[in-house]
Design an enzyme around this catalytic site. Structure first.
Site, mmCIF file in Angstrom:
data_model
loop_
_atom_site.group_PDB
_atom_site.id
_atom_site.type_symbol
_atom_site.label_atom_id
_atom_site.label_comp_id
_atom_site.label_asym_id
_atom_site.label_seq_id
_atom_site.Cartn_x
_atom_site.Cartn_y
_atom_site.Cartn_z
ATOM 1 N N CYS A 291 -46.055 -25.506 -42.823
ATOM 2 C CA CYS A 291 -45.710 -26.863 -42.401
ATOM 3 C C CYS A 291 -44.736 -26.838 -41.219
ATOM 4 O O CYS A 291 -44.184 -25.792 -40.863
ATOM 5 C CB CYS A 291 -45.084 -27.636 -43.560
ATOM 6 S SG CYS A 291 -46.262 -28.100 -44.842
ATOM 7 N N HIS B 1 -41.983 -32.206 -42.538
ATOM 8 C CA HIS B 1 -41.041 -32.586 -43.599
ATOM 9 C C HIS B 1 -39.628 -32.143 -43.243
ATOM 10 O O HIS B 1 -39.398 -31.458 -42.237
ATOM 11 C CB HIS B 1 -41.474 -32.002 -44.948
ATOM 12 C CG HIS B 1 -41.519 -30.506 -45.004
ATOM 13 N ND1 HIS B 1 -40.394 -29.730 -45.143
ATOM 14 C CD2 HIS B 1 -42.569 -29.640 -44.969
ATOM 15 C CE1 HIS B 1 -40.732 -28.449 -45.185
ATOM 16 N NE2 HIS B 1 -42.052 -28.365 -45.065
#
Length: 281
Positions: free
Chosen positions: A256, A240
């Protein structure tokens, strides 16, 4: 040695080994482009000055719009001459050309020309060829999703894969074993980014962040997901954007893979659902 040079060395270590095991090479001309020709093992490897001439020729070809020929020379330099003093510049030029070719309407071995027929939509064509609507539109200078019967579209059809190296905080966009581009990223603190092989199963623009029961909309300054989300087949993990670009290159996330917004937007436009992601320590 900076991080990008380390990655170049890792990615092309096999090429380096082959270079020292096979007879050394010299240069000859073919079709207007310098190519490599085998020579006797008694000859020495080309000097930096000789490789610099290749680099300058590649630059001239690029300026003349001969992008595929220029890419071939830059790739030869990176693969065959890792000792070249300007290897980092050659790698950056190669990556830049890779992206230029990818987003252009230039026909390559990785593309197909599709003539639009009744019933075609960009979504259906993206699924058929394993690509994204965004890449089809950008390659064909489309400002909207309208296509016409008889229109010929240049469509990328080769699969990409992603390789994330946690130790170096880099993400490699690859086609088979060819590195297309290297991105700096952030990964998880305390080695929280999971190691393994995953698949992209979701793609979201301007994602909402669901954080411990709190719903943070895309415009929230506390939404850490940034402008794009590429989710893995491992719930809660993905690639992301960020609201903290200054942290790129560090191990600071909750697990992440974090990218600069402009770079995750670029990657998002390339990567379809089903893309393989390999993460290593």
């Amino acid at each position: 040695m900076n991080k990008r040079n380390i990655i170049i060395a890792v990615v092309f270590i096999l090429a380096v080994a082959i270079f020292f095991l096979i007879p050394k090479k010299d240069h000859t001309r073919s079709g207007g482009v310098t190519v490599v020709k085998k020579s006797s093992s008694s000859e020495t490897q080309p000097s930096n000055q000789e490789v610099q001439k290749l680099y300058e020729e590649a630059t001239t070809l690029k300026q003349d719009g001969e992008f595929l020929k220029a890419k071939g020379l830059y790739k030869t330099i990176v693969m065959d001459y890792p000792y070249f003093e300007n290897i980092q510049a050659a790698q950056q030029e190669l990556e830049s050309l890779n992206m230029h070719i990818l987003f252009s309407n230039l026909e390559t071995d990785s593309t197909v020309l599709h003539e639009v027929v009744s019933g075609d939509t960009l979504g259906e064509l993206a699924k058929k060829y394993g690509t994204t609507i965004e890449l089809i539109k950008r390659s064909n200078n489309l400002n909207n999703n309208i296509i016409r019967i008889g229109q010929r579209l240049r469509i990328w059809q080769d699969a990409f894969n992603i390789y994330v190296d946690k130790s170096q905080n880099v993400l490699l966009l690859k086609k088979d074993d060819e590195v297309i581009k290297v991105y700096d990223v952030s990964t998880g603190s305390n080695s929280s980014t999971p190691v393994g092989t995953y698949t992209i199963t979701s793609r979201l623009m301007d994602p909402v962040w669901f954080n411990k029961g709190v719903v943070l909309p895309p415009e929230s300054p506390q939404n850490v997901l940034g402008t794009r989300w590429l989710g893995f087949n491992l719930p809660g993990y993905g690639i992301h954007g960020t609201i903290e670009p200054e942290t790129i290159g560090q191990q600071v996330t909750a697990g992440c893979v974090r990218m600069r917004n402009e770079e995750v937007e670029e990657l998002y436009s390339i990567i379809p659902i089903g893309t393989e992601v390999v993460i290593v320590n």
